[in-house]
Design a protein around this motif. Structure first.
Motif, short mmCIF file in Angstrom:
data_model
loop_
_atom_site.label_atom_id
_atom_site.label_comp_id
_atom_site.label_asym_id
_atom_site.label_seq_id
_atom_site.Cartn_x
_atom_site.Cartn_y
_atom_site.Cartn_z
N LYS A 1 -20.76 -7.56 25.88
CA LYS A 1 -22.03 -8.15 26.28
C LYS A 1 -23.00 -8.31 25.11
CE LYS A 1 -22.06 -8.25 31.00
NZ LYS A 1 -22.60 -9.29 31.88
N LEU A 2 -22.98 -7.35 24.22
CA LEU A 2 -24.02 -7.30 23.20
C LEU A 2 -23.57 -7.79 21.84
CD1 LEU A 2 -25.46 -3.79 24.12
CD2 LEU A 2 -26.60 -5.97 24.49
N ALA A 3 -22.28 -7.98 21.66
CA ALA A 3 -21.77 -8.31 20.34
C ALA A 3 -22.15 -9.72 19.90
CB ALA A 3 -20.25 -8.18 20.33
N ALA A 4 -22.43 -9.81 18.63
CA ALA A 4 -22.49 -11.08 17.90
C ALA A 4 -23.57 -12.05 18.32
CB ALA A 4 -21.13 -11.78 17.95
N PHE B 1 -28.77 -5.22 29.54
CA PHE B 1 -28.45 -5.61 28.17
C PHE B 1 -29.63 -6.18 27.41
CE2 PHE B 1 -24.64 -5.59 30.74
CZ PHE B 1 -23.94 -4.60 30.06
N GLN B 2 -30.74 -5.47 27.55
CA GLN B 2 -31.92 -5.78 26.75
C GLN B 2 -32.18 -4.68 25.72
OE1 GLN B 2 -35.23 -6.64 29.38
NE2 GLN B 2 -33.94 -7.86 30.74
N ARG B 3 -31.36 -3.63 25.75
CA ARG B 3 -31.49 -2.55 24.78
C ARG B 3 -30.13 -1.87 24.63
NH1 ARG B 3 -34.51 2.56 27.75
NH2 ARG B 3 -32.84 3.07 29.21
N ILE B 4 -29.99 -1.05 23.61
CA ILE B 4 -28.75 -0.32 23.36
C ILE B 4 -28.82 1.05 24.02
CG2 ILE B 4 -27.22 0.61 21.60
CD1 ILE B 4 -27.34 -2.39 21.56
N LYS C 1 -29.03 3.77 29.24
CA LYS C 1 -27.87 2.90 29.41
C LYS C 1 -28.20 1.48 28.96
CE LYS C 1 -27.13 5.76 33.48
NZ LYS C 1 -28.39 6.52 33.31
N SER C 2 -27.19 0.71 28.60
CA SER C 2 -27.40 -0.69 28.24
C SER C 2 -27.42 -1.57 29.49
CB SER C 2 -26.31 -1.18 27.30
OG SER C 2 -26.40 -0.55 26.05
N GLY C 3 -26.55 -1.26 30.43
CA GLY C 3 -26.45 -2.04 31.65
C GLY C 3 -26.48 -1.16 32.88
N SER C 4 -26.55 -1.79 34.03
CA SER C 4 -26.61 -1.06 35.30
C SER C 4 -25.25 -0.47 35.66
CB SER C 4 -27.07 -2.00 36.42
OG SER C 4 -28.34 -2.53 36.14
N ASN C 5 -25.28 0.53 36.51
CA ASN C 5 -24.06 1.15 37.00
C ASN C 5 -24.41 2.04 38.18
OD1 ASN C 5 -21.71 3.63 36.39
ND2 ASN C 5 -21.10 1.49 36.44
N CYS D 1 -28.17 3.19 38.89
CA CYS D 1 -28.76 3.26 37.56
C CYS D 1 -29.05 1.89 36.99
CB CYS D 1 -27.83 4.00 36.62
SG CYS D 1 -27.39 5.67 37.13
N ALA D 2 -30.32 1.60 36.76
CA ALA D 2 -30.72 0.48 35.91
C ALA D 2 -30.80 1.01 34.48
CB ALA D 2 -32.07 -0.07 36.37
N PRO D 3 -30.90 0.15 33.48
CA PRO D 3 -30.94 0.66 32.11
C PRO D 3 -32.07 1.65 31.85
CG PRO D 3 -30.49 -1.69 32.11
CD PRO D 3 -30.82 -1.33 33.52
N ASP D 4 -33.21 1.48 32.50
CA ASP D 4 -34.36 2.31 32.17
C ASP D 4 -34.88 3.15 33.34
OD1 ASP D 4 -35.25 0.24 33.72
OD2 ASP D 4 -37.02 -0.20 32.50
N GLU D 5 -34.17 3.14 34.48
CA GLU D 5 -34.64 3.88 35.64
C GLU D 5 -33.48 4.14 36.58
OE1 GLU D 5 -38.43 3.74 38.79
OE2 GLU D 5 -37.99 2.03 37.49
N THR D 6 -33.54 5.24 37.32
CA THR D 6 -32.48 5.62 38.24
C THR D 6 -33.05 5.79 39.64
OG1 THR D 6 -31.28 6.74 36.47
CG2 THR D 6 -30.67 7.31 38.72
N PHE D 7 -32.30 5.32 40.65
CA PHE D 7 -32.75 5.34 42.04
C PHE D 7 -31.73 6.13 42.87
CE2 PHE D 7 -33.91 1.48 39.84
CZ PHE D 7 -35.28 1.44 39.98
N LEU D 8 -32.21 7.08 43.67
CA LEU D 8 -31.33 7.98 44.40
C LEU D 8 -31.07 7.50 45.81
CD1 LEU D 8 -32.63 11.51 43.36
CD2 LEU D 8 -30.57 10.33 42.55
N LEU D 9 -29.84 7.69 46.26
CA LEU D 9 -29.45 7.51 47.66
C LEU D 9 -28.80 8.80 48.14
CD1 LEU D 9 -27.83 3.96 47.40
CD2 LEU D 9 -30.10 4.49 48.30
N HIS D 10 -29.15 9.22 49.35
CA HIS D 10 -28.63 10.45 49.92
C HIS D 10 -27.65 10.13 51.05
CE1 HIS D 10 -31.59 13.13 47.93
NE2 HIS D 10 -32.32 12.03 47.92
N PRO D 11 -26.74 11.04 51.36
CA PRO D 11 -25.83 10.83 52.50
C PRO D 11 -26.61 10.62 53.79
CG PRO D 11 -25.12 12.69 51.17
CD PRO D 11 -26.48 12.32 50.67
N GLU D 12 -26.08 9.77 54.64
CA GLU D 12 -26.63 9.54 55.97
C GLU D 12 -25.57 9.85 57.01
OE1 GLU D 12 -28.25 5.65 56.36
OE2 GLU D 12 -29.66 5.86 54.68
#
Length: 371
Positions: A99-102, A194-197, A226-230, A246-257
């Motif tokens: 994604k980030l090369a070249a 992919f806006q940062r390393i 992170k560079s990308g979401s996951n 997980c976004a590159p700059d923030e994480t959002f939690l989900l709990h079991p239902e």
């Protein structure tokens, strides 16, 4: 390929460089085959070898700051397999490098070609037949990876032993450790990618599996740049599980239902959807019902969900070939894809079961921490 063989078990021990050397020697054939697949992808994108080498040079200091032992281990893998360090890096950071090369234009050209769809599930003890947590996943990716993946058993001197399913040469993907922590991961994509390393995802997963204590595993998933979401699901034998979008700059939690945690390849957190645009549905539209199907199939068993029921849900063929269990088919990027593996783990029992290319009715193989 019309049949699939069990993934080989590779055992390593000692210091990081020693582990890498053992790993490279034992898995050399699969490492070379996997590296050749991604080298061909580089060629299709007109990315030169010099471009790959430059990105790797830029990445090494970032990885060393995160954990220098990983660089040592990857050098050992390269030496053991008689392959370049850059190729081992590509196996551990393919998304980030491609994604980030070249050239920035690669970020757009890779969007459809780099989406590995997965469906993950955790059954909490209150819903399981024997009162123990079950953690499982389908890994949907390029069909040829059924020939390039391994199960890695890591004997560690500085923490819990690890059992992880990964592409050969990779440090980790999904797995569990002998402290009772389990991990699966799913593709996500957002407008913020992919806006940062950041740290390559494979190394974050390895860091999670190295932890003896659950909160430190959660910390690695939550705070690492992170560079990308996951998406990552982290479970524990004691009956605890969280989902990290997980976004590159923030994480959002989900709990079991209702005792279930199920995730496919689209964002679910309302907070996340208020801050970003979901870009992954373009390449994995079937995500919109895969999680629903798995949840419905498991709920039908009430509080008696066992391993057999989890396997059956992940083998669901509704809307095939766009199903929870993907048979070999061409994806939207014109690559032959499939559910490469179904992985089912029982952290309390320290058991991992894996079926390669499950849509072809291949059996599960059991992997343990001991022979």
């Amino acid at each position: 390929m019309t049949t699939a063989t069990p993934f080989p078990l590779i055992e390593v021990s000692g210091k990081p460089a020693q582990r890498g050397l053992q790993y490279g020697r034992q898995a050399a054939e699969r490492i070379h085959l996997g590296a050749s697949h991604y080298a061909e992808q580089l060629r299709k994108l007109a990315l030169q070898r010099a471009d790959l080498e430059k990105v790797v040079r830029d990445y090494v200091p970032i990885i060393e700051r995160f954990d220098a032992a990983y660089v040592e281990e990857m050098h050992g893998i390269a030496s053991g397999a008689d392959i370049s360090f850059e190729d081992v890096m590509l196996l551990n950071a393919r998304t980030e490098i491609l994604k980030l090369a070249a050239r920035p234009a690669l970020r757009d050209t890779m969007r459809l070609d780099d989406a590995d769809g997965c469906t993950g599930v955790v059954v909490m003890p209150e819903r399981s037949a024997d009162g123990s947590l079950i953690h499982a996943q389908n890994w949907d990716w390029k069909m040829e990876c059924a020939e390039t993946s391994v199960v890695l058993r890591i004997r560690r001197e500085d923490g819990p032993d690890i059992l992880t399913f990964t592409e050969a040469g990779g440090l980790a993907r999904s797995g569990l450790n002998d402290a009772g922590i389990s991990l699966t991961a799913n593709f996500l994509e957002s407008s913020l990618d992919f806006q940062r390393i950041g740290v390559p995802l494979a190394l974050i997963r390895r860091k999670i599996l190295e932890q003896e204590h659950l909160p430190l595993a959660y910390r690695a998933a939550y705070v690492t740049a992170k560079s990308g979401s996951n998406n990552m699901m982290v479970g524990h034998e004691g009956g605890c599980a969280l989902n990290f979008e997980c976004a590159p700059d923030e994480t959002f939690l989900l709990h079991p239902e209702d005792g279930l945690l199920v995730h496919a390849n689209h964002w679910v957190s309302p907070v996340a959807l208020g801050k970003l645009k979901d870009m992954g549905i373009m390449s994995t539209p079937d995500t919109l019902y895969r999680d629903v199907r798995v949840r419905q199939l498991l709920r039908a068993h009430g509080n008696a969900i066992g391993v057999a029921e989890v396997k059956a849900a992940l083998l669901d063929d509704f809307a095939s070939p766009w199903s929870v269990c993907r048979p070999p088919r061409m994806n939207l990027a014109n690559n032959l894809s499939a559910t490469v593996a179904t992985v089912v783990m029982r952290p309390a029992a320290r058991i991992m079961e894996i079926a390669p290319l499950p849509a072809l009715d291949t059996p599960f193989t059991t992997y343990l921490f001991t022979d």
